[in-house]
Design an enzyme around this catalytic site. Structure first.
Site, mmCIF file in Angstrom:
data_model
loop_
_atom_site.group_PDB
_atom_site.id
_atom_site.type_symbol
_atom_site.label_atom_id
_atom_site.label_comp_id
_atom_site.label_asym_id
_atom_site.label_seq_id
_atom_site.Cartn_x
_atom_site.Cartn_y
_atom_site.Cartn_z
ATOM 1 N N CYS A 10 0.834 -1.193 0.000
ATOM 2 C CA CYS A 10 0.000 0.000 0.000
ATOM 3 C C CYS A 10 0.878 1.257 0.000
ATOM 4 O O CYS A 10 2.100 1.185 0.091
ATOM 5 C CB CYS A 10 -0.921 0.011 1.210
ATOM 6 S SG CYS A 10 -0.057 0.286 2.767
ATOM 7 N N CYS A 13 3.222 1.630 2.947
ATOM 8 C CA CYS A 13 4.376 0.734 2.873
ATOM 9 C C CYS A 13 5.413 1.306 1.910
ATOM 10 O O CYS A 13 6.618 1.278 2.180
ATOM 11 C CB CYS A 13 3.935 -0.657 2.414
ATOM 12 S SG CYS A 13 2.615 -1.380 3.411
#
Lengths: 76, 137
Positions: A10, A13
């Site tokens: 995501c 991240c």
């Protein structure tokens, strides 16, 4: 030194990976940086959430984007 | 790349002493059911006790967390203190008037009593903060 960013991919991240790269570039520390997206491998680290950062096998941060200063303190 | 892997709302980390008595197992059963009902997510107190970095750091970095001790011996509390994890929501089941014994045939009304007490203990936790900056697995 080995640094792992744990997260399925995501934005948060990816942002964590960017912060780690910036910290490495700023300090000149040489490290192997790996972004782990495999859920089973992430789970093997025993983390409650992601993103997480692991430095030489020790989990340093869980569930948040660390600051660059924090990352620098872990790698210096 | 996924836009977001984050769950909506906060996830409460639930740490039960899961000890060898009725109250220890009441803490465990309540943690299981609260996880199944979506109130929070049971996590491994044992991993924290073993000083495994993933578990310890997870507990330190999770603002919404409740620790459930069965009795006043306080094993869960002691594990968190030893690991340097700040205490957040906390309750002791014998303080609820449940007598400690070795009868593992858990009573439904007591499980429900513990679940309600856990929810009450968590009322002041920063639920919005949990998971707000990351993804909860």
């Amino acid at each position: 030194m080995e640094i792992k960013v744990l997260g399925p991919g995501c934005k948060k991240c990816q942002e964590t990976e960017r912060v780690v790269k910036e910290a490495l570039a700023e300090t000149g520390v040489q490290a192997d940086l790996v972004h782990v997206t495999d859920t089973m491998e992430i789970a093997a680290h025993g983390v409650f959430g992601t993103p997480a950062v692991v430095v030489d096998g020790k989990v340093k941060s869980v569930g948040k984007i660390p600051s660059k200063a924090d990352v620098i303190s872990w790698i210096k | 790349m996924a836009e977001s892997c984050c769950t909506t709302g906060g996830q409460v980390m639930i740490l039960a002493c899961s000890g060898g008595s009725n109250v220890g197992q009441l803490s465990n059963q309540a943690a299981i059911e609260l996880t199944q009902e979506g109130f929070g997510k049971m996590f491994c107190l044992c991993g924290i006790g073993g000083e495994l970095s993933g578990f310890v750091q997870s507990a330190k970095d999770t603002p919404a967390m409740v620790a459930i001790d069965g009795c006043a011996v306080g094993c869960a509390k002691a594990i968190l203190e030893k690991a340097g994890v700040p205490q957040r929501a906390y309750l002791v089941l014998t303080d609820l008037g449940i007598e400690k014994n070795k009868d593992f045939a858990l009573q439904r009304d007591q499980v429900d009593q513990v679940k309600a007490a856990v929810k009450q203990a968590c009322a002041t936790l920063p639920r919005d903060a949990a998971g707000a900056s990351g993804c909860r697995g």
